[in-house]
Design a protein around this motif. Structure first.
Motif, PDB file in Angstrom:
ATOM      1  N   SER A 189       0.787  -1.116   0.088  1.00 11.68           N
ATOM      2  CA  SER A 189       0.110   0.006   0.175  1.00 11.68           C
ATOM      3  C   SER A 189       0.920   1.185   0.007  1.00 11.68           C
ATOM      4  N   GLU A 190       2.079   1.333   0.069  1.00 16.43           N
ATOM      5  CA  GLU A 190       2.989   2.372   0.302  1.00 16.43           C
ATOM      6  C   GLU A 190       3.119   3.013  -1.194  1.00 16.43           C
ATOM      7  N   LYS A 191       2.788   4.548  -0.914  1.00 16.20           N
ATOM      8  CA  LYS A 191       2.927   5.504  -2.136  1.00 16.20           C
ATOM      9  C   LYS A 191       3.813   6.408  -1.897  1.00 16.20           C
ATOM     10  N   PRO A 192       4.702   6.892  -3.052  1.00 20.94           N
ATOM     11  CA  PRO A 192       5.587   8.056  -2.463  1.00 20.94           C
ATOM     12  C   PRO A 192       4.709   9.372  -2.557  1.00 20.94           C
ATOM     13  N   VAL A 193       5.137  10.031  -1.735  1.00 24.90           N
ATOM     14  CA  VAL A 193       4.541  11.433  -1.761  1.00 24.90           C
ATOM     15  C   VAL A 193       5.049  12.439  -2.833  1.00 24.90           C
ATOM     16  N   ALA A 194       4.381  13.184  -3.709  1.00 20.43           N
ATOM     17  CA  ALA A 194       4.790  13.737  -4.965  1.00 20.43           C
ATOM     18  C   ALA A 194       5.440  14.777  -4.381  1.00 20.43           C
ATOM     19  N   GLY A 195       6.932  15.260  -4.918  1.00 23.16           N
ATOM     20  CA  GLY A 195       7.474  16.402  -4.917  1.00 23.16           C
ATOM     21  C   GLY A 195       8.212  16.365  -3.273  1.00 23.16           C
ATOM     22  N   MET A 196       8.068  15.164  -2.629  1.00 25.75           N
ATOM     23  CA  MET A 196       8.618  15.256  -1.452  1.00 25.75           C
ATOM     24  C   MET A 196       9.850  14.197  -1.289  1.00 25.75           C
ATOM     25  N   ASP A 197      11.027  14.482  -1.598  1.00 23.46           N
ATOM     26  CA  ASP A 197      11.802  13.109  -1.572  1.00 23.46           C
ATOM     27  C   ASP A 197      12.117  12.428  -0.178  1.00 23.46           C
ATOM     28  N   ILE A 227      -0.671   1.977   4.520  1.00 23.08           N
ATOM     29  CA  ILE A 227      -1.573   1.665   5.404  1.00 23.08           C
ATOM     30  C   ILE A 227      -1.073   0.743   6.552  1.00 23.08           C
ATOM     31  N   ALA A 228      -1.320   0.668   7.798  1.00 26.16           N
ATOM     32  CA  ALA A 228      -0.823   0.035   8.710  1.00 26.16           C
ATOM     33  C   ALA A 228      -1.797  -0.575   9.645  1.00 26.16           C
ATOM     34  N   LYS A 229      -1.427  -1.581  10.557  1.00 25.73           N
ATOM     35  CA  LYS A 229      -2.450  -1.856  11.677  1.00 25.73           C
ATOM     36  C   LYS A 229      -1.738  -2.564  12.643  1.00 25.73           C
ATOM     37  N   ARG A 230      -1.889  -2.120  13.884  1.00 26.09           N
ATOM     38  CA  ARG A 230      -1.514  -2.626  15.072  1.00 26.09           C
ATOM     39  C   ARG A 230      -2.226  -3.644  15.726  1.00 26.09           C
ATOM     40  N   PRO A 231      -1.802  -5.068  16.028  1.00 23.91           N
ATOM     41  CA  PRO A 231      -2.564  -5.987  16.874  1.00 23.91           C
ATOM     42  C   PRO A 231      -3.188  -5.414  18.133  1.00 23.91           C
ATOM     43  N   PRO A 236      -8.579   3.743  19.422  1.00 21.32           N
ATOM     44  CA  PRO A 236      -8.797   3.525  18.055  1.00 21.32           C
ATOM     45  C   PRO A 236      -7.774   3.851  17.016  1.00 21.32           C
ATOM     46  N   ILE A 237      -6.929   4.901  17.514  1.00 22.32           N
ATOM     47  CA  ILE A 237      -5.812   5.166  16.643  1.00 22.32           C
ATOM     48  C   ILE A 237      -4.907   4.281  16.394  1.00 22.32           C
ATOM     49  N   VAL A 238      -4.587   3.257  17.450  1.00 26.02           N
ATOM     50  CA  VAL A 238      -3.637   2.389  17.383  1.00 26.02           C
ATOM     51  C   VAL A 238      -4.183   0.806  17.181  1.00 26.02           C
ATOM     52  N   SER A 239      -5.454   0.562  17.235  1.00 30.49           N
ATOM     53  CA  SER A 239      -5.959  -0.793  17.027  1.00 30.49           C
ATOM     54  C   SER A 239      -6.698  -0.994  15.751  1.00 30.49           C
ATOM     55  N   GLU A 240      -7.157   0.073  15.080  1.00 36.99           N
ATOM     56  CA  GLU A 240      -7.680   0.204  13.957  1.00 36.99           C
ATOM     57  C   GLU A 240      -6.642   0.444  12.863  1.00 36.99           C
ATOM     58  N   PRO A 241      -6.950   0.008  11.561  1.00 33.06           N
ATOM     59  CA  PRO A 241      -6.049   0.338  10.201  1.00 33.06           C
ATOM     60  C   PRO A 241      -6.010   1.893  10.243  1.00 33.06           C
ATOM     61  N   VAL A 242      -4.727   2.285  10.224  1.00 39.29           N
ATOM     62  CA  VAL A 242      -4.410   3.565  10.331  1.00 39.29           C
ATOM     63  C   VAL A 242      -3.666   4.161   8.865  1.00 39.29           C
ATOM     64  N   ALA A 243      -3.603   5.355   8.547  1.00 42.30           N
ATOM     65  CA  ALA A 243      -2.967   5.612   7.302  1.00 42.30           C
ATOM     66  C   ALA A 243      -1.574   6.393   8.227  1.00 42.30           C
ATOM     67  N   VAL A 244      -0.431   6.003   7.549  1.00 44.82           N
ATOM     68  CA  VAL A 244       1.015   6.418   8.464  1.00 44.82           C
ATOM     69  C   VAL A 244       1.807   7.205   7.245  1.00 44.82           C
TER      70      VAL A 244
END
Length: 678
Positions: free
Chosen positions: A577-585, A591-595, A605-613
């Motif tokens: 799911s990793e995508k580079p940020v345009a114009g930001m080297d 997308i990440a998830k913590r058990p 919720p911020i650490v148990s649900e899927p989160v955008a990192v």
């Protein structure tokens, strides 16, 4: 009828009466005495034959004083200690690398520039031994096997030593030769240098052009040749030497003879130790007690005389101290500096060291620095000529540094300078010039070069860590201390930790309306307010709209570090799911998830649900989970929250009424960015 002639005896009586009367009507110093003749114009001209004879005589007396008196040797040692010991050259070309090259080249050249010694040693003898001893001296440039050398030339080798001639003018060139110097108007064009042969023979005179001579002279007469600095001090120095020597001889003699015994027989008892027979055949007896004192026996008289032990009294010691003080003033240094300040109070002692410091600065600026500048310039330009150094602009620019000045209290003087600068009484330029003789622009350029070199060292160290497989964790504080003083450093450290600087009063915050903090009043699963632990939230990014004070607090502790521990420990990043940020080297989103947390503990919720990192070089530096956002402080100024919001939308619907202030700021930034993109 002629008047009767007065006899010589009557004339002498009248003159004596006249002198006695004149003493009350004029200056006593204008009256000659039997010891000192009255002053005349004979010695007024410093270039006269009479003055040159006295100059040579004083040079011999100065040499004798240095060889045989502690006063002159002490003066020479103190002068070398503060004027020529530890001198260093600092190039100032404007290029740090070029400065290093010039410095290395000069050090290599000066290491063997003297005859059997370094340039600094030859310069020290010429400027601080031969110059005060004889009145002038010189250093002569000489090229030996492609290397520049400096030959020491003492004053007795310059010009004729045993004959005195009037100035001689060369009709063709217009030069005037006098006392070893060739003069063309006010300028010296050449010198006549003799070779010193065996014993006191001077032969083979050579004409040496002025460009090859560094001439040393420091006197107040203004003549073509200098006079020994001990000229005014020699009378006191010699008097002290003779008085002290006579007293020591008397004490030494008394320490060997205890008493003299006289009786009719002229002999001691039968157990005498030694018998002497005079030239007339008389027997003399001398009793010696081992290797100690002796008792002498004489034939005449009948008495016993014990010699009185003579020891220096307080008056004698004070007299010696007065002679030392008088001679010290004659050579320009206070007694407290040359000898001891034990008899002086605090203020007189500080005043004496202030005067000594000013005399040292005069010697440095008037005698040493101009001639050292010549040495550095000739050395560097010779390197350019031989292509050892590049012909760059300002290649010969630089300054000479000396050791610190004598002071009664170094810390007190430095603290006073700092306070004076901060209060506006003086300037940095004035303090730098007074203490080191350098200008403020020179110090500023050196500080700039040091800052550049320090920053480069930090980057080099971090590259070395990365190459070795470690994290680049070296900071500028690990390389060099950059704070201007300990107080400022401590205050800056406290401020960095969120604490008030020591000694700075903390102003109370202004009263304001209480803000509703949703994290303290969380919603239940059905969207209604209820009980339970609230959602943690982070402060808004630095480049986003400012939030009220209560909203800038982080989750539980107000610290990104605590939040990232919850986020990163056990968190699984979905690499696909990793995508580079345009114009930001180096930046990307994923997308990440913590058990889930163990049973019995409510998961946030911020650490148990899927989160955008937000990732930077593979490391999590920000996250958007639930309805709030948090970004590491060092990455907040780059406008990255909108990219996190965009990835968060992929995880499901967002309830704007549930947003934290940081989440609202990220949403607003995203909407504005999206509108501008269209």
């Amino acid at each position: 009828m002629s008047k009767p002639a007065l006899s010589e005896r009557i004339k002498a009586g009248i003159q004596g009466i006249a002198l006695g009367v004149a003493k009350f009507a004029g200056y006593n110093a204008a009256m000659p005495n039997k010891v000192q003749a009255p002053a005349t114009r004979t010695g007024t001209n410093p270039n006269s034959s009479y003055a040159q004879q006295q100059r040579v005589r004083l040079s011999f007396e100065g040499e004798n004083a240095i060889k045989n008196t502690s006063f002159a040797r002490n003066y020479i040692n103190k002068r070398r200690m503060y004027c020529s010991s530890g001198i260093t050259y600092a190039p100032d070309t404007g290029d740090h690398a070029l400065d290093e090259a010039v410095s290395a080249y000069c050090m290599e050249q000066w290491k063997h520039m003297g005859v059997g010694c370094s340039m600094q040693q030859a310069f020290a003898r010429a400027s601080d031994v031969n110059l005060p001893e004889r009145g002038d001296s010189a250093l002569q440039w000489y090229r030996d096997d492609g290397r520049l050398r400096l030959l020491e030339v003492t004053a007795d080798r310059i010009g004729e030593l045993y004959q005195f001639t009037r100035p001689v003018r060369d009709v063709r060139s217009g030069e005037v030769y006098f006392s070893g110097l060739y003069l063309q108007g006010p300028n010296t064009t050449a010198y006549r240098i003799y070779e010193r042969g065996f014993d006191a023979v001077y032969t083979n005179p050579q004409r040496v052009e002025a460009c090859d001579i560094i001439f040393f002279k420091d006197d107040i007469t203004g003549g073509v040749r200098g006079v020994s600095i001990f000229a005014s001090a020699l009378e006191d120095v010699n008097s002290r030497y003779q008085i002290l020597k006579s007293t020591k001889d008397t004490m030494q003699q008394q320490s060997k003879i205890a008493a003299i015994a006289s009786n009719n027989s002229g002999q001691p008892n039968e157990l005498d130790y030694e018998t002497q027979v005079s030239s007339e055949g008389a027997v003399e007896y001398v009793e010696t007690m081992a290797d100690g004192a002796i008792v002498k026996y004489q034939f005449n008289g009948d008495n016993y005389q014990v010699l009185k032990g003579e020891h220096p009294s307080d008056s004698f010691i004070n007299g010696m101290r007065y002679l030392d003080a008088s001679a010290s003033l004659a050579v320009g240094f206070p007694y407290e500096f040359l000898f001891s300040g034990a008899q002086s109070g605090g203020a007189p002692f500080r005043g004496a060291f202030e005067a000594a410091g000013r005399e040292i600065m005069r010697l440095r600026n008037d005698v040493h620095r101009p001639r050292l500048d010549v040495i550095s310039y000739v050395t560097i330009m010779d390197g350019v000529e031989r292509r050892k150094l590049p012909p760059m602009p300002n290649i010969a620019r630089g300054c000479w540094g000396f050791t610190t000045l004598p002071t009664a209290d170094a810390f007190r003087d430095d603290a006073s300078d700092i306070k004076a600068i901060r209060s506006g009484i003086t300037t940095k330029s004035a303090v730098i010039m007074a203490n080191s003789g350098r200008s403020f622009p020179v110090v500023l350029r050196e500080s700039m070069q040091e800052a550049v070199a320090t920053a480069m060292a930090v980057e080099d160290a971090n590259r070395a860590l990365v190459k070795a497989g470690y994290k680049p964790s070296v900071t500028i504080a690990d390389i060099a201390q950059v704070s201007d003083n300990p107080q400022s450093a401590a205050a800056a450290e406290n401020l960095a930790q969120g604490k008030p600087a020591e000694g700075t009063p903390v102003k109370p915050a202004a009263a304001a309306m209480a803000d509703f903090d949703e994290s303290k009043h969380p919603r239940a699963d059905d969207g209604k307010f209820g009980s339970g632990k609230g959602v943690e939230k982070e402060s808004a990014p630095a480049n986003e709209p400012a939030a009220p004070k209560s909203e800038t607090k982080a989750h539980d502790s107000g610290n990104w570090g605590d939040f990232t521990k919850l986020l990163t420990n056990g968190t699984e990043i979905q690499k696909e799911s990793e995508k580079p940020v345009a114009g930001m080297d180096g930046y990307s989103t994923a997308i990440a998830k913590r058990p889930p947390r163990p049973q019995g503990r409510r998961a946030s919720p911020i650490v148990s649900e899927p989160v955008a990192v937000l990732l930077h070089k593979g490391e999590i530096v920000g996250a958007f989970g639930g309805d709030t956002v948090s970004i590491a402080p060092e990455h907040r100024s780059k406008g990255l929250s909108k990219h996190l919001y965009q990835r968060r939308e992929e995880l499901g619907p967002l309830h704007s009424q549930n947003f934290s202030p940081a989440g609202k700021a990220a949403r607003d930034s995203y909407l504005k960015w999206k509108a501008q993109s269209k």
